[in-house]
Motif scaffolding. Structure first.
Motif, short mmCIF file in Angstrom:
data_model
loop_
_atom_site.label_atom_id
_atom_site.label_comp_id
_atom_site.label_asym_id
_atom_site.label_seq_id
_atom_site.Cartn_x
_atom_site.Cartn_y
_atom_site.Cartn_z
N LEU A 1 -2.88 -5.64 3.92
CA LEU A 1 -3.49 -5.75 2.60
C LEU A 1 -2.58 -6.54 1.81
O LEU A 1 -3.22 -7.60 1.16
CB LEU A 1 -3.94 -4.60 2.18
N LEU A 2 -1.33 -6.06 1.49
CA LEU A 2 -0.49 -6.75 0.74
C LEU A 2 -0.27 -8.30 1.03
O LEU A 2 -0.26 -8.93 0.24
CB LEU A 2 0.83 -5.91 0.86
N TRP A 3 0.21 -8.43 2.30
CA TRP A 3 0.23 -9.61 2.91
C TRP A 3 -1.00 -10.62 2.53
O TRP A 3 -0.71 -11.85 1.93
CB TRP A 3 0.56 -9.80 4.14
N ALA A 4 -2.06 -10.14 2.85
CA ALA A 4 -3.55 -10.79 2.86
C ALA A 4 -3.88 -10.96 1.38
O ALA A 4 -4.51 -12.03 0.93
CB ALA A 4 -4.68 -10.14 3.52
N GLY A 5 -3.32 -10.33 0.55
CA GLY A 5 -3.57 -10.56 -1.09
C GLY A 5 -3.38 -11.93 -1.51
O GLY A 5 -4.00 -12.56 -2.32
N ALA A 6 -2.59 -12.75 -0.68
CA ALA A 6 -2.44 -14.13 -1.28
C ALA A 6 -3.40 -15.17 -0.92
O ALA A 6 -3.56 -16.08 -1.67
CB ALA A 6 -1.10 -14.61 -0.63
N PHE A 7 -4.19 -14.81 -0.16
CA PHE A 7 -5.15 -15.78 0.41
C PHE A 7 -6.76 -15.10 0.44
O PHE A 7 -7.55 -15.87 0.73
CB PHE A 7 -4.79 -16.57 1.59
N ARG A 8 -7.05 -14.05 0.56
CA ARG A 8 -8.12 -13.34 0.47
C ARG A 8 -8.01 -11.93 -0.20
O ARG A 8 -7.09 -11.51 -0.52
CB ARG A 8 -8.56 -13.11 2.14
N PRO A 9 -9.35 -11.42 -0.38
CA PRO A 9 -9.38 -10.06 -1.13
C PRO A 9 -8.44 -9.08 -0.55
O PRO A 9 -8.20 -8.88 0.61
CB PRO A 9 -10.99 -9.70 -0.77
N GLY A 10 -7.52 -8.50 -1.43
CA GLY A 10 -6.43 -7.64 -0.96
C GLY A 10 -5.54 -7.59 -1.94
O GLY A 10 -5.81 -8.12 -3.15
N GLY A 11 -4.28 -7.21 -1.82
CA GLY A 11 -3.15 -7.19 -2.90
C GLY A 11 -2.51 -5.80 -3.04
O GLY A 11 -2.97 -5.05 -2.27
N ALA A 12 -1.81 -5.80 -4.08
CA ALA A 12 -0.86 -4.64 -4.27
C ALA A 12 -1.87 -3.22 -4.30
O ALA A 12 -1.52 -2.32 -4.01
CB ALA A 12 -0.02 -4.92 -5.45
N PHE A 13 -2.85 -3.62 -5.45
CA PHE A 13 -3.66 -2.30 -5.67
C PHE A 13 -4.47 -1.74 -4.50
O PHE A 13 -4.31 -0.27 -4.27
CB PHE A 13 -4.80 -2.67 -6.83
N GLN A 14 -4.80 -2.56 -3.45
CA GLN A 14 -5.80 -1.84 -2.60
C GLN A 14 -4.66 -1.47 -1.69
O GLN A 14 -4.85 -0.42 -0.92
CB GLN A 14 -6.37 -3.11 -1.87
N ALA A 15 -3.51 -2.10 -1.27
CA ALA A 15 -2.56 -1.40 -0.34
C ALA A 15 -2.01 -0.15 -0.95
O ALA A 15 -1.70 0.87 -0.13
CB ALA A 15 -1.30 -2.64 -0.28
N GLY A 16 -1.78 -0.08 -2.42
CA GLY A 16 -1.32 1.07 -2.77
C GLY A 16 -2.17 2.13 -2.66
O GLY A 16 -2.00 3.21 -2.30
N ALA A 17 -3.58 1.92 -3.03
CA ALA A 17 -4.58 2.99 -2.78
C ALA A 17 -4.57 3.29 -1.61
O ALA A 17 -4.87 4.86 -1.16
CB ALA A 17 -5.87 2.20 -3.53
N VAL A 18 -4.41 2.74 -0.40
CA VAL A 18 -4.46 2.89 0.94
C VAL A 18 -3.12 3.96 1.24
O VAL A 18 -3.47 4.81 1.87
CB VAL A 18 -4.49 1.74 2.04
N LEU B 1 7.80 -14.95 -6.01
CA LEU B 1 7.97 -14.00 -7.10
C LEU B 1 6.84 -13.04 -7.03
O LEU B 1 7.02 -11.90 -7.23
CB LEU B 1 8.00 -14.65 -8.44
N ILE B 2 5.78 -13.44 -7.03
CA ILE B 2 4.38 -12.59 -6.81
C ILE B 2 4.33 -11.78 -5.81
O ILE B 2 4.31 -10.65 -5.75
CB ILE B 2 3.00 -13.44 -6.64
N LEU B 3 5.02 -12.08 -4.64
CA LEU B 3 5.19 -11.56 -3.19
C LEU B 3 6.20 -10.03 -3.62
O LEU B 3 5.82 -8.95 -3.50
CB LEU B 3 5.50 -11.97 -1.97
N LEU B 4 7.15 -10.48 -4.15
CA LEU B 4 8.32 -9.60 -4.81
C LEU B 4 7.69 -8.58 -5.49
O LEU B 4 7.73 -7.35 -5.33
CB LEU B 4 9.35 -10.08 -5.23
N ILE B 5 7.06 -9.01 -6.59
CA ILE B 5 6.44 -8.14 -7.67
C ILE B 5 5.27 -7.14 -6.78
O ILE B 5 5.35 -5.94 -7.10
CB ILE B 5 5.66 -8.83 -8.81
N GLU B 6 4.58 -7.83 -5.96
CA GLU B 6 3.48 -7.08 -5.33
C GLU B 6 3.95 -5.97 -4.35
O GLU B 6 3.29 -4.84 -4.28
CB GLU B 6 2.65 -8.00 -4.48
N ALA B 7 5.38 -6.22 -3.66
CA ALA B 7 5.79 -5.34 -2.77
C ALA B 7 6.26 -4.21 -3.77
O ALA B 7 6.09 -3.05 -3.10
CB ALA B 7 6.93 -6.01 -2.15
N GLY B 8 6.99 -4.38 -4.73
CA GLY B 8 7.31 -3.21 -5.55
C GLY B 8 6.06 -2.59 -6.17
O GLY B 8 6.20 -1.26 -6.04
N LEU B 9 5.21 -3.24 -6.64
CA LEU B 9 3.84 -2.48 -7.06
C LEU B 9 3.32 -1.67 -6.05
O LEU B 9 2.71 -0.75 -6.24
CB LEU B 9 3.01 -3.63 -7.55
#
Lengths: 218, 99
Positions: A111-128, A187-195
């Motif tokens: 989900l974290l990786w997919a956030g760059a090009f489709r629905p997903g991202g740090a919040f969804q990954a963190g919630a999972v 930078l966004i990937l770095l921030i998202e990984a930390g988030l």
């Protein structure tokens, strides 16, 4: 009587609100064109991620700060109620949770990786991730948290600190969180990984700290 | 009526219901739930109203995503405070006003 008046008031309020909603929005409220025109410089391909981490990165920085603040306040409030009955643990449930936990971590990374090009991202990954922790806790495999250890504290604050460090490092660009377009994706990937790590831990902590049992306050 | 507008109208109803709940219900756990219903209504309005021709606007979507996470944190904080109140007074309702 009070209930009746309040109910009537709420109904009138809802009718008023719906009446206002039915008015067409002025065209100036539409922000889709502004987002679409700037997608090329955002470093990601999905518009929601671009808004969250780039165009409105400030909001997200404050959001993770709010989460951290809520967790700190919960720690400060302290819990000393006698509440829980002894938990009966089903061995089948435990085995399933053991099997599911690694898969859930894979899903979170995807989900974290997919956030760059489709629905997903740090919040969804963190919630999972947090859901995995709650699942393990409910099946008795993960004890509830007491006072966070030093490692856990670093994990809880990592997302906020990385975000803040990136923001401070980029202050020379003129505006807060104004990424240079060439490095924006990294930078966004770095921030998202930390988030992701911090959000997962914080959300799990909201649950695991609240389920502390009495008597074992360290 | 487009589906987005329908979502917004349902959101308005949920908001009003939640608001009435927050003001009428004395039990704190149910009041927190009512507060969450109110928040969900606001999110529905934001996401539904800004759809045009069924194409969503990413800015309100990102705002709602942020809002959901903050609402979770606020709910957890409220629950912690309620548990503390219960531990101190044994009650799940706020003490009545003296005035």
């Amino acid at each position: 009587m009070k209930r009746f008046v309040m109910g009537l008031g709420a109904l009138a309020f809802a009718a008023l609100l719906i009446g206002a909603l039915l008015e067409p929005l002025p065209v100036s409220v539409d922000l889709r064109a502004a987002v679409t025109n700037n997608m090329a410089s955002s470093g990601v391909e999905h518009p929601v991620t671009a808004v969250l981490l780039n165009f409105r990165g400030y909001d997200t920085l404050l959001e993770i700060a709010v989460l951290l603040l809520a967790l700190i306040v919960i720690l400060a409030v302290g819990i000393d109620t006698a509440s829980d009955q002894p938990r009966t643990v089903n061995p089948i449930l435990q085995t399933l949770a053991r099997v599911a936990a690694p898969l859930v971590i894979v899903v979170a990374v995807y989900l974290l990786w997919a956030g760059a090009f489709r629905p997903g991202g740090a919040f969804q990954a963190g919630a999972v991730l947090a859901a995995a922790a709650v699942l393990l806790h409910l099946t008795g495999l993960l004890p509830s948290w007491q006072v966070p250890t030093r490692t856990l504290r670093w994990g809880l604050t990592a997302g906020f600190l990385i975000f803040l460090a990136v923001a401070a490092g980029l202050l020379s660009q003129g505006a807060l969180l104004h990424y240079p377009p060439a490095q924006a994706g990294m930078l966004i990937l770095l921030i998202e990984a930390g988030l992701t790590i911090s959000l997962g831990l914080i959300l799990a902590g909201l649950f695991l700290l609240l389920s502390r049992e009495p008597g074992d306050d360290a | 009526m487009s589906s987005g507008l329908l979502f917004a109208c349902v959101g308005a109803l949920l908001f009003a219901m939640g608001m009435a709940g927050v003001m009428l219900i004395a039990h704190l756990l149910r009041r927190i739930l009512a507060f969450n219903v109110m928040g969900s209504g606001a999110f529905l309005i934001l996401v539904g109203l800004t759809q045009r021709n069924d194409v969503p606007d990413p800015v309100p979507q990102a705002m709602v995503l942020t809002g959901i996470v903050v609402a979770v944190a606020a709910t957890a904080l409220a629950l912690a405070l309620v548990r503390r109140l219960h531990a101190l007074t044994g009650q799940l309702e706020l003490p009545a006003d003296d005035t």
